[in-house]
Design a protein around this motif. Structure first.
Motif, short mmCIF file in Angstrom:
data_model
loop_
_atom_site.label_atom_id
_atom_site.label_comp_id
_atom_site.label_asym_id
_atom_site.label_seq_id
_atom_site.Cartn_x
_atom_site.Cartn_y
_atom_site.Cartn_z
N GLU A 35 0.90 -0.79 -0.12
CA GLU A 35 -0.40 -0.14 0.00
C GLU A 35 1.17 1.42 0.17
O GLU A 35 1.89 1.06 0.48
CB GLU A 35 -1.28 0.00 1.63
CG GLU A 35 -0.38 0.28 2.70
CD GLU A 35 0.10 -1.07 2.99
OE1 GLU A 35 1.25 -0.79 4.03
OE2 GLU A 35 0.82 -1.69 2.76
N ARG A 77 -12.58 -8.18 10.86
CA ARG A 77 -12.23 -8.67 9.13
C ARG A 77 -11.72 -9.91 8.59
O ARG A 77 -10.31 -9.95 9.56
CB ARG A 77 -12.15 -8.08 8.29
CG ARG A 77 -10.65 -7.45 7.77
CD ARG A 77 -10.75 -6.21 7.16
NE ARG A 77 -9.40 -6.04 7.25
CZ ARG A 77 -8.42 -4.99 8.72
NH1 ARG A 77 -9.38 -5.19 9.49
NH2 ARG A 77 -7.26 -4.95 8.08
N ALA A 80 -6.36 -11.22 4.62
CA ALA A 80 -6.37 -11.77 3.56
C ALA A 80 -4.83 -12.38 3.37
O ALA A 80 -5.04 -13.54 2.52
CB ALA A 80 -6.57 -10.26 2.66
N LEU A 120 -10.88 6.66 -2.25
CA LEU A 120 -10.86 5.03 -3.33
C LEU A 120 -9.94 4.36 -4.95
O LEU A 120 -9.69 3.21 -4.74
CB LEU A 120 -12.64 5.05 -4.09
CG LEU A 120 -13.64 5.33 -2.58
CD1 LEU A 120 -14.85 4.97 -3.29
CD2 LEU A 120 -13.18 4.31 -1.54
N LYS A 123 -4.17 3.33 -4.09
CA LYS A 123 -3.04 2.21 -3.45
C LYS A 123 -2.65 2.11 -2.40
O LYS A 123 -2.57 2.26 -1.69
CB LYS A 123 -1.87 2.04 -4.92
CG LYS A 123 -0.85 0.18 -4.59
CD LYS A 123 0.47 0.15 -5.12
CE LYS A 123 0.36 -1.08 -5.29
NZ LYS A 123 1.16 -1.66 -5.73
N THR A 124 -4.12 1.66 -1.61
CA THR A 124 -3.66 0.67 0.36
C THR A 124 -4.65 0.59 -0.08
O THR A 124 -5.01 -0.59 -0.71
CB THR A 124 -4.92 2.19 0.20
OG1 THR A 124 -5.06 2.71 1.49
CG2 THR A 124 -6.48 2.51 -0.69
N LEU A 125 -4.46 -0.84 1.29
CA LEU A 125 -5.72 -1.22 1.87
C LEU A 125 -6.59 -1.38 1.21
O LEU A 125 -7.77 0.24 1.05
CB LEU A 125 -4.97 -2.25 3.39
CG LEU A 125 -3.70 -2.29 3.25
CD1 LEU A 125 -3.64 -1.62 5.53
CD2 LEU A 125 -3.12 -2.55 2.86
N SER A 126 -7.62 -2.38 0.89
CA SER A 126 -9.11 -2.70 1.29
C SER A 126 -9.73 -1.86 2.65
O SER A 126 -11.28 -1.25 2.32
CB SER A 126 -9.64 -3.94 0.83
OG SER A 126 -9.22 -4.55 1.65
N THR A 128 -8.79 0.47 4.22
CA THR A 128 -8.68 1.69 4.05
C THR A 128 -9.58 2.61 3.23
O THR A 128 -10.98 3.55 3.73
CB THR A 128 -7.25 2.48 3.89
OG1 THR A 128 -6.42 1.19 4.98
CG2 THR A 128 -7.22 3.88 3.43
N LYS A 129 -9.91 1.70 2.25
CA LYS A 129 -10.79 2.34 1.24
C LYS A 129 -12.49 1.89 1.53
O LYS A 129 -13.03 2.94 1.39
CB LYS A 129 -10.88 1.03 0.06
CG LYS A 129 -9.81 1.63 -0.94
CD LYS A 129 -9.38 0.82 -2.21
CE LYS A 129 -7.93 1.17 -2.50
NZ LYS A 129 -7.98 0.77 -4.77
N HIS A 130 -11.85 1.00 2.42
CA HIS A 130 -13.80 0.75 3.32
C HIS A 130 -14.06 1.75 4.19
O HIS A 130 -15.14 2.63 4.18
CB HIS A 130 -13.66 -1.03 3.61
CG HIS A 130 -14.96 -1.50 3.71
ND1 HIS A 130 -16.49 -1.63 3.92
CD2 HIS A 130 -15.53 -1.33 5.93
CE1 HIS A 130 -17.13 -2.18 4.46
NE2 HIS A 130 -16.42 -1.50 5.87
N LYS A 133 -14.89 5.05 2.17
CA LYS A 133 -16.48 5.33 1.79
C LYS A 133 -16.95 4.85 2.50
O LYS A 133 -18.43 6.24 2.91
CB LYS A 133 -16.44 3.50 0.92
CG LYS A 133 -17.95 4.00 -0.14
CD LYS A 133 -17.75 2.03 -0.03
CE LYS A 133 -19.19 1.94 -1.26
NZ LYS A 133 -19.83 1.43 -1.19
#
Length: 142
Positions: A35, A77, A80, A120, A123-126, A128-130, A133
């Motif tokens: 990321e 979560r 991954a 969003l 290039k970052t962790l999912s 972080t995007k979640h 959002k």
């Protein structure tokens, strides 16, 4: 063979401004999962509460004695990279009047404000995007 399920606890902070932009750190030099951008905080020491870790991490990363922050959300979560590990994250928010260049940075090169929709595309962790959002949706409802 029985695998042992592990839970890692983390604590993160979204720092935002009057425009609803989120302060992101440049993580190229400390990236663990490729990321390039991220929020502040994360790792809990074994003896810490979520809030103690948040305050320690923010002091270490940007030399801020954190006050007036609010709980934002808890996310649990599956990791991954390891199906036997779960990550429990308590996220907090705090508003700032500072410009990005006014923050002292210790663990990375720079920080910059982004709108949640821009995060969003980074290039970052999912996670972080979640979180970005969710934050953007909350800001739109105010």
């Amino acid at each position: 063979r029985m695998e042992r399920i592990e839970t890692i606890k983390t604590s993160g902070l979204i720092i935002y401004n009057d425009k609803g932009q989120i302060l992101m750190q440049d993580r190229k030099s400390i990236s663990k999962y490729w990321e390039l951008r991220g929020f502040f905080g994360w790792h809990l020491e074994e003896w810490e509460t979520f809030e103690q870790a948040l305050q320690r991490e923010i002091k270490e990363e940007i030399d801020v004695d954190l006050q007036n922050y609010e709980f934002f959300c808890k996310i649990i979560r599956q990791d991954a990279h390891n199906k036997w590990r779960f990550i429990e994250t308590n996220s907090y928010i705090v508003k700032t009047d500072k410009q990005a260049q006014e923050f002292t940075v210790f663990e990375w090169d720079w920080c910059r404000f982004f709108y949640p929709a821009e995060v969003l595309e980074l290039k970052t962790l999912s996670l972080t995007k979640h979180m970005a959002k969710m934050f953007g949706e909350d800001m739109n409802n105010l």
